[in-house]
Design a protein around this motif. Structure first.
Motif, PDB file in Angstrom:
ATOM      1  N   TYR A  31      15.375 105.176 -12.155  1.00  0.00           N
ATOM      2  CA  TYR A  31      15.714 104.111 -13.097  1.00  0.00           C
ATOM      3  C   TYR A  31      16.583 103.021 -12.471  1.00  0.00           C
ATOM      4  CZ  TYR A  31      14.011 107.622 -16.346  1.00  0.00           C
ATOM      5  OH  TYR A  31      13.230 108.550 -16.989  1.00  0.00           O
ATOM      6  N   LEU A  32      16.680 102.998 -11.151  1.00  0.00           N
ATOM      7  CA  LEU A  32      17.520 102.017 -10.468  1.00  0.00           C
ATOM      8  C   LEU A  32      16.835 100.652 -10.458  1.00  0.00           C
ATOM      9  CD1 LEU A  32      20.054 101.368  -8.839  1.00  0.00           C
ATOM     10  CD2 LEU A  32      18.869 102.179  -6.788  1.00  0.00           C
TER      11      LEU A  32
ATOM     12  N   ALA B 237      26.610 106.337 -16.268  1.00  0.00           N
ATOM     13  CA  ALA B 237      25.501 105.401 -16.494  1.00  0.00           C
ATOM     14  C   ALA B 237      24.221 106.155 -16.841  1.00  0.00           C
ATOM     15  CB  ALA B 237      25.291 104.532 -15.257  1.00  0.00           C
ATOM     16  N   MET B 238      23.985 107.267 -16.173  1.00  0.00           N
ATOM     17  CA  MET B 238      22.803 108.071 -16.474  1.00  0.00           C
ATOM     18  C   MET B 238      22.850 108.576 -17.914  1.00  0.00           C
ATOM     19  SD  MET B 238      22.342 110.315 -12.967  1.00  0.00           S
ATOM     20  CE  MET B 238      20.747 110.960 -13.498  1.00  0.00           C
TER      21      MET B 238
ATOM     22  N   LYS C  17      21.485  99.087 -13.390  1.00  0.00           N
ATOM     23  CA  LYS C  17      21.843  98.132 -12.351  1.00  0.00           C
ATOM     24  C   LYS C  17      23.065  98.696 -11.641  1.00  0.00           C
ATOM     25  CE  LYS C  17      23.712  93.461 -11.765  1.00  0.00           C
ATOM     26  NZ  LYS C  17      25.077  93.933 -11.429  1.00  0.00           N
ATOM     27  N   TRP C  18      22.892  99.050 -10.378  1.00  0.00           N
ATOM     28  CA  TRP C  18      23.950  99.749  -9.651  1.00  0.00           C
ATOM     29  C   TRP C  18      25.271  99.002  -9.751  1.00  0.00           C
ATOM     30  CZ3 TRP C  18      27.368  98.772  -5.724  1.00  0.00           C
ATOM     31  CH2 TRP C  18      27.979  99.894  -5.148  1.00  0.00           C
ATOM     32  N   PRO C  19      26.386  99.743  -9.964  1.00  0.00           N
ATOM     33  CA  PRO C  19      26.408 101.205 -10.077  1.00  0.00           C
ATOM     34  C   PRO C  19      26.274 101.737 -11.492  1.00  0.00           C
ATOM     35  CG  PRO C  19      28.644 100.380  -9.922  1.00  0.00           C
ATOM     36  CD  PRO C  19      27.742  99.169  -9.806  1.00  0.00           C
TER      37      PRO C  19
ATOM     38  N   LEU D 272      17.837  99.693  -1.249  1.00  0.00           N
ATOM     39  CA  LEU D 272      16.916 100.777  -0.902  1.00  0.00           C
ATOM     40  C   LEU D 272      17.047 101.990  -1.819  1.00  0.00           C
ATOM     41  CD1 LEU D 272      17.295 100.736   2.997  1.00  0.00           C
ATOM     42  CD2 LEU D 272      15.622  99.514   1.585  1.00  0.00           C
ATOM     43  N   GLY D 273      18.257 102.265  -2.303  1.00  0.00           N
ATOM     44  CA  GLY D 273      18.495 103.453  -3.120  1.00  0.00           C
ATOM     45  C   GLY D 273      19.958 103.837  -3.024  1.00  0.00           C
ATOM     46  N   ILE D 274      20.277 105.090  -3.355  1.00  0.00           N
ATOM     47  CA  ILE D 274      21.654 105.559  -3.264  1.00  0.00           C
ATOM     48  C   ILE D 274      21.723 106.786  -2.359  1.00  0.00           C
ATOM     49  CG2 ILE D 274      22.267 104.695  -5.555  1.00  0.00           C
ATOM     50  CD1 ILE D 274      22.183 107.690  -6.495  1.00  0.00           C
TER      51      ILE D 274
END
Length: 256
Positions: free
Chosen positions: A201-202, A82-83, A100-102, A223-225
């Motif tokens: 960029y999340l 994704a990155m 947009k996770w993941p 919250l994050g990864i």
């Protein structure tokens, strides 16, 4: 390390992932990329179908043969991919997407990309990994059921008065970017060297989201990864870890 990328192109295949899988069974070396003008049986996450109209989108897959990789690290490769897509879209077209996770890349709140990672085992070890990427490029419209959440490179460039995308150019930039990020990832088999950039960029970060699996649905704050690329959410004051796989994360009031 991934440093010898080779490209093959076909007008039409059933699935670029399946074509790569066949070549892996023939002992093809790491780094083979197969792309197609059209997929007749493209696949997405959680068993979904990925639509690939003829020559409108990128359908491309790569063969990886990571040495001594753990099973736990495999899902993180999807996050790394994704990155790479986000980076390539920005480098070529200046399209500053969010993740947009993941692994969905979103522009102006709409999805432009899908990623599917598959693997096979042999003698109790990971034999090979396949990363398949689909990017909407020339699409001018979408089926009614996804039109509210889908976009393409050309549609986004048109908003800024730009021209149109180029599938071959973007495909090569995606895999060049992927090699850059993958080689950082494979050193530690986690997101320790990439976590800060990914979270920048999340799209979900700090937002209320709905977590959906086959049995439950509940709201949380993203919250994050963590270093495994798993999503950290807060539910009623407690942190929970959401793993990639059979889980869907949606915004409360929209796609993200």
């Amino acid at each position: 390390m991934l440093n010898n990328i080779r490209y093959e192109y076909y007008e039409s295949v059933d699935s670029t992932n399946d074509r790569i899988k066949s070549r892996a069974h023939e002992n093809e070396n790491q780094g083979l990329v197969i792309s197609a003008g059209q997929q007749t049986a493209g696949k997405g996450r959680i068993g979904r179908k990925w639509e690939s109209p003829s020559h409108d989108s990128i359908s491309t897959s790569i063969l990886l043969k990571p040495e001594e990789i753990t099973l736990e690290a495999i899902p993180t490769i999807t996050v790394v991919a994704a990155m790479a897509v986000r980076d390539a879209l920005y480098r070529i077209y200046g399209l500053n997407g969010l993740i947009k996770w993941p692994n969905d890349i979103v522009l102006d709140g709409k999805k432009i990309c899908g990623i599917l990672t598959e693997m096979e085992m042999k003698d109790g070890k990971v034999w090979f990994v396949i990363v398949g990427i689909g990017v909407n490029v020339h699409n001018k419209s979408f089926p009614e059921e996804i039109a509210f959440k889908a976009t393409s490179v050309d549609l986004e460039l048109a908003k800024a008065g730009g021209t149109h995308g180029h599938r071959q150019e973007l495909t090569k930039e995606i895999w060049n970017s992927f090699a850059k990020y993958y080689n950082i990832f494979i050193e530690t088999q986690d997101m320790s060297g990439l976590k800060e950039e990914y979270e920048k960029y999340l799209a979900n970060r700090g937002n209320r989201v709905r977590i959906e699996d086959r049995e439950n649905s509940y709201e949380a704050t993203a919250l994050g990864i963590n270093e495994r690329g798993e999503l950290i959410v807060e539910v009623e004051g407690e942190e929970r870890i959401i793993r990639t796989g059979e889980v869907s994360v949606r915004g409360i009031y929209g796609y993200i």
